[in-house]
Design an enzyme around this catalytic site. Structure first.
Site, mmCIF file in Angstrom:
data_model
loop_
_atom_site.group_PDB
_atom_site.id
_atom_site.type_symbol
_atom_site.label_atom_id
_atom_site.label_comp_id
_atom_site.label_asym_id
_atom_site.label_seq_id
_atom_site.Cartn_x
_atom_site.Cartn_y
_atom_site.Cartn_z
ATOM 1 N N ASP A 42 -0.069 5.801 -1.806
ATOM 2 C CA ASP A 42 -0.267 4.282 -2.317
ATOM 3 C C ASP A 42 1.113 3.545 -1.615
ATOM 4 O O ASP A 42 2.101 3.917 -1.997
ATOM 5 C CB ASP A 42 -0.210 4.078 -3.755
ATOM 6 N N ASP B 12 -3.889 -0.228 2.122
ATOM 7 C CA ASP B 12 -2.753 0.324 1.489
ATOM 8 C C ASP B 12 -2.744 1.799 0.905
ATOM 9 O O ASP B 12 -1.656 1.966 0.446
ATOM 10 C CB ASP B 12 -1.778 -0.619 0.881
ATOM 11 N N GLU B 13 -3.768 2.191 0.634
ATOM 12 C CA GLU B 13 -3.954 3.323 -0.284
ATOM 13 C C GLU B 13 -5.117 4.128 0.275
ATOM 14 O O GLU B 13 -6.094 3.898 0.823
ATOM 15 C CB GLU B 13 -4.045 3.169 -1.697
#
Length: 368
Positions: free
Chosen positions: A16, A112-113
Site C-alpha cells: 500500500d 496505489d495498492e
C-alpha cells in the site's frame, strides 16, 4: 492407502503506497514538501471532497472523503491541489512493473495498492519478508516514494498488517500469531467493516475480534447479513481467497449515513453531489467506465429503495453521475420523506482504455 498432500500455505504480500497522491505531488513539487497538503476538490464555492491528505495534514485530523471545507477549518494553512490522475497512473504502472519482477500473481485493488502471491517467486528468494523489503527499496530508489507492506499467509491479515506501521512500514504476522492478532484487533480495523457496521457492533458490545468470536455463524449472519459469514471465518483466521490477477470489479459505489434526517430535495441533492465525487474517484482509480447508475435511499423508518438508470454509452464523470442520481431521486417525492442514508453505485463496466462507439473519451478528474 495414498496419503493426501498437505495444503499449500500461501505467502501473501499486501503493498500500500503511503498517502499516494499527496506523496507524488510533494515529490514533483518541492514547495509542497513538509507542508499539510490536500489533494482533491477545492474548498471554494460548494466545496469538494478530500481524496488524499499528506501525513502533515493528517496530524490535524484530515482524512479521505472529508469535505474540503471541513478540512480547511481543521487546518486553515493547508494547501489544496487538484488531482493529476495521469501522473498517478504513470507511477502506478512503474510500481506494477516492479511487482512483476517477483511474481505474475498480482491483484491490484487500485492505483496505489495490490496483493502479491509470492508462494513461488521468480527470483527463488523464498522469503516473503525479503521480497517485501526488496520491493519497498525498489520503489524508494526508482520512484522516490515510500510504500508500506503487510506479509502473512492470507489476504485479510496481510492487508490489515500493511496499515500497522505506516508510513514506510513492514509488518509480518506469522501463522502462530494470527489468532492472537485478530482477537486483539478493534472491529473498526477489520477490512470491510465500515463506520455503520462498526457502530452497530459496538452497540452490541462487540469491540474486538475476540468479542466477534463469541458469536456463532447463525448469529453473525442474522446480525450482519451475507457479510456475517465472512466475519465468522475471518475472526478464526480462515481466508482461502486466492490472489486473482484478473479480478473483475462488479461495481463502484459510495454512501453516507447522516447524523440527522434529510427532509428536503435541496439537502439530498447537495449530499448526492459529494457522493458522486467519491464514486467518480473510485472509477478513475480502478480505470473503469460504467453504464448503470443506481441510487440507494434508506428512510428514517429503515425502509430502503433503489432506483437505476442505464445508458447506451459508458460514463465516468461526476456531473453525469450526480445528475442521474438527482433525476432518480426526484421520482421518489423527496420533499415528503425523511432520509437517513443515500448511496450511488455505478456498474456495467468496461476498462477505460476500451473504445466504445458513442462513449465519451474525456477523463474528468476529481477516495473512499
Amino acid at each position: 492407502m495414498e496419503e493426501q498432500a498437505a495444503p499449500i500455505r500461501r505467502k501473501i504480500i499486501h503493498i500500500d503506497m503511503d498517502a499516494f497522491y499527496a506523496s507524488v505531488e510533494q515529490r514533483d513539487f518541492p514547495e509542497y514538501r513538509g507542508k499539510p497538503l490536500i489533494v482533491g476538490g477545492l474548498p471554494e464555492g460548494r466545496g469538494g471532497v478530500v481524496a488524499t491528505a499528506s501525513y502533515e495534514a493528517r496530524k490535524f485530523g484530515i482524512r479521505s472523503a472529508m469535505p474540503s471545507k471541513q478540512a480547511l477549518k481543521l487546518c486553515p494553512h493547508a494547501l489544496f491541489v487538484r488531482p493529476r490522475f495521469a501522473a498517478y497512473k504513470e507511477v502506478s504502472q512503474h510500481i506494477r512493473e516492479i511487482f512483476s519482477r517477483y511474481t505474475d500473481l498480482i491483484e491490484p485493488l487500485s492505483l496505489d495498492e495490490a496483493y502479491l502471491d509470492v508462494t513461488e517467486d521468480k527470483r527463488n528468494i523464498g522469503s516473503a519478508i525479503d521480497i517485501a523489503k526488496e520491493i519497498k527499496q525498489a520503489i524508494k530508489d526508482e520512484l522516490n516514494l515510500t510504500a508500506s507492506a503487510g506479509v502473512s499467509v492470507n489476504k485479510f491479515v496481510a492487508k490489515v498488517a500493511s496499515d500497522m506501521q505506516k508510513p514506510d512500514g513492514l509488518t509480518f504476522i506469522g501463522p502462530s500469531a494470527i489468532e492472537s492478532f485478530i482477537e486483539n484487533l478493534p472491529v473498526e480495523k477489520f477490512y470491510g467493516v465500515g463506520r455503520v457496521t462498526s457502530d452497530k457492533m459496538k452497540r452490541m458490545g462487540l469491540f474486538t475480534g475476540a468479542d466477534l468470536k463469541k458469536l456463532n455463524e447463525d448469529e453473525m449472519r442474522r446480525n450482519f447479513g451475507k457479510a456475517g459469514g465472512f466475519y465468522y471465518r475471518i475472526v478464526r483466521g480462515i481466508d482461502d481467497r486466492p490472489v486473482q490477477p484478473h479480478r473483475e470489479t462488479k461495481s463502484v459505489g459510495a454512501e453516507d449515513t447522516f447524523s440527522y434526517d434529510l427532509t428536503t430535495a435541496e439537502e439530498m441533492e447537495a449530499e448526492l453531489d459529494k457522493i458522486a465525487v467519491l464514486v467518480n474517484a473510485g472509477l478513475i482509480k480502478n480505470q473503469l467506465k460504467g453504464r448503470t447508475v443506481t441510487l440507494k435511499i434508506k428512510y428514517s423508518d429503515f425502509r430502503q429503495v433503489t432506483r437505476s438508470q442505464s445508458f447506451s454509452y459508458f460514463i465516468d464523470d461526476e456531473e453525469t453521475i450526480a445528475a442521474t442520481a438527482k433525476t432518480l431521486l426526484a421520482a421518489t417525492d423527496p420533499d415528503n420523506s425523511k432520509v437517513r442514508l443515500l448511496g450511488i453505485t455505478l456498474s456495467n463496466f468496461t476498462p477505460i482504455e476500451v473504445k466504445v462507439k458513442g462513449a465519451s473519451d474525456q477523463l474528468r478528474l476529481f477516495e473512499e
